[in-house]
Design an enzyme around this catalytic site. Structure first.
Site, PDB file in Angstrom:
ATOM      1  N   GLY A   1       0.825  -1.276   0.047  1.00  0.00           N
ATOM      2  CA  GLY A   1       0.287   0.069  -0.215  1.00  0.00           C
ATOM      3  C   GLY A   1       1.153   1.582   0.059  1.00  0.00           C
ATOM      4  O   GLY A   1       0.658   2.248   0.378  1.00  0.00           O
TER       5      GLY A   1
ATOM      6  N   TYR B   1     -15.936  -3.080   7.745  1.00  0.00           N
ATOM      7  CA  TYR B   1     -14.103  -3.167   7.433  1.00  0.00           C
ATOM      8  C   TYR B   1     -13.975  -2.810   8.978  1.00  0.00           C
ATOM      9  O   TYR B   1     -12.566  -3.049   8.934  1.00  0.00           O
ATOM     10  CB  TYR B   1     -13.986  -0.857   7.408  1.00  0.00           C
TER      11      TYR B   1
ATOM     12  N   ILE C   1      -7.399   9.898   9.643  1.00  0.00           N
ATOM     13  CA  ILE C   1      -5.130  10.490   9.818  1.00  0.00           C
ATOM     14  C   ILE C   1      -5.485  11.455   8.732  1.00  0.00           C
ATOM     15  O   ILE C   1      -6.166  11.672   7.660  1.00  0.00           O
ATOM     16  CB  ILE C   1      -4.497   9.380   8.765  1.00  0.00           C
TER      17      ILE C   1
HETATM   18  C1  VAH Z   1     -11.658   4.935   7.411  1.00  0.00           C
HETATM   19  N1  VAH Z   1      -9.737   6.662   7.719  1.00  0.00           N
HETATM   20  O1  VAH Z   1     -12.259   6.251   7.540  1.00  0.00           O
HETATM   21  C2  VAH Z   1      -9.930   4.896   8.071  1.00  0.00           C
HETATM   22  C3  VAH Z   1      -9.989   5.007   9.191  1.00  0.00           C
HETATM   23  C4  VAH Z   1     -10.932   5.480  11.755  1.00  0.00           C
HETATM   24  C5  VAH Z   1     -10.920   5.384   9.891  1.00  0.00           C
HETATM   25  O2  VAH Z   1      -9.691   3.598   9.562  1.00  0.00           O
HETATM   26  O3  VAH Z   1     -11.850   4.276   7.064  1.00  0.00           O
END
Ligand code: VAH
Length: 325
Positions: free
Chosen positions: A13, A148, A178
């Site tokens: 990645g 996820y 992030i």
């Molecule tokens: C998302 N940037 O939005 C990632 C992250 C806590 C969010 O895991 O899926």
């Protein structure tokens, strides 16, 4: 094992939001020829290509990974390849395939080649609506409502299993949202917190896809990179956790972020049109207890909302003036 026993690093990645900056930081610390950047299909930037070796792999195809591991005698893997939360809800099978079957290939290869260490990113997405949302504890209910989040819980458990059963040193952090200036994120629920900066500079307006009062834990990329490299250098004898460290640096609402940007761009206008990602954001914590990370490996963030906003606008403003935004 001695502390700096990571000699040949593979990062998957490597063209992604975190991977692209982590690659450069790893090359600065360990030597550019010792960090093999890998991506699946996105063409890397000229800067990344010039900074050291790059290979195309697909973590869901074990042979492509094994070929690079053998060619470069890899002893450490940072597995940054992932399908994020929003895309994961649109394509749940792809999310499972990359985030779990891909991860399984990485961890099994680390086992087979007796590697020094593996970094497996986790996320605050492991938490769900049953989890306490304020100062979310390190040990608590993990019942995520996104694919996820399911893959991140499974990833933590898989890593811990390989550590306990086979002694494979797998480590991971529960990243918050992030925020970064170099590579746009893709398919995340927290992408609004990055896109807002680009739109504020280019168009002085932004339509945010979560409500104004949506509060989420966030972190600036320099702190994310430092945490990721520090945990991998940490003395294992001091770690009680391995793949599931809560880490935190700041929490703010979408409206507070817009107000902070307005201090620098007074005529910036932000409106709010929540979409399907609102439900994902509402299932996540608003703030995180990261005492374990502080106690076990000295975690300490540097940036807050004010200093991050100033730095982001300076960096993006400069690129905009150069016509590169
Ligand atoms: C998302 N940037 O939005 C990632 C992250 C806590 C969010 O895991 O899926």
């Amino acid at each position: 094992m001695p502390k700096n026993d990571m000699k040949k690093i593979l990062i998957t990645g490597a063209v992604g939001q975190i991977g692209s900056e982590l690659t450069l930081a790893l090359r600065k610390k360990y030597g550019k020829e010792n960090v093999i950047a890998c991506g699946r299909k996105t063409k890397p930037s000229d800067g990344l290509l010039k900074s050291g070796p790059f290979e195309y792999i697909d973590i869901t195809n074990r042979e492509t990974v094994e070929q690079v591991v053998k060619e470069y005698d890899i002893d450490t893997i940072y597995n940054m390849a992932a399908i994020l939360s929003a895309t994961g809800e649109e394509k749940p099978l792809l999310c499972w395939n990359v985030n779990i079957n891909g991860l399984y290939n990485i961890i099994e290869i680390a086992h087979e080649y007796n590697m020094t260490r593996v970094f497996v990113p986790s996320s605050i997405a492991v938490f769900g609506p049953e989890t306490p949302r304020i100062n979310t504890p390190q040990e608590t209910i993990l019942k995520p409502k996104t694919m996820y989040g399911v893959t991140k819980v499974a990833g933590e458990l898989l890593g811990d299993y390989y550590f306990k059963k086979f002694g494979i040193d797998v480590r991971g952090l529960r990243y918050p949202g992030i925020i970064s200036s170099e590579t746009l994120p893709g398919g995340g629920t927290t992408d609004y917190a990055v896109n807002i900066f680009y739109e504020a500079i280019k168009n002085k307006k932004y339509t945010c896809f979560v409500k104004k009062d949506t509060i989420l834990p966030m972190m600036y990329m320099p702190d994310c990179i430092k945490a990721t490299m520090d945990i991998m250098e940490a003395d294992i004898s001091k770690l009680k956790h391995h793949c599931d460290f809560n880490i935190s640096s700041m929490s703010f609402s979408a409206g507070e972020l817009a107000d902070e940007i307005k201090k620098h761009i007074p005529d910036f206008k932000c409106d709010y049109k929540p979409d399907f990602r609102q439900a994902i954001a509402d299932s996540w914590p608003q703030s995180i207890d990261d005492t374990a990370a502080k106690n076990e490996w000295g975690w300490k963030p540097f940036y807050d909302l004010q200093s991050m906003t100033k730095d982001m606008l300076e960096k993006l403003g400069k690129r905009n003036k150069e016509g590169k935004l």
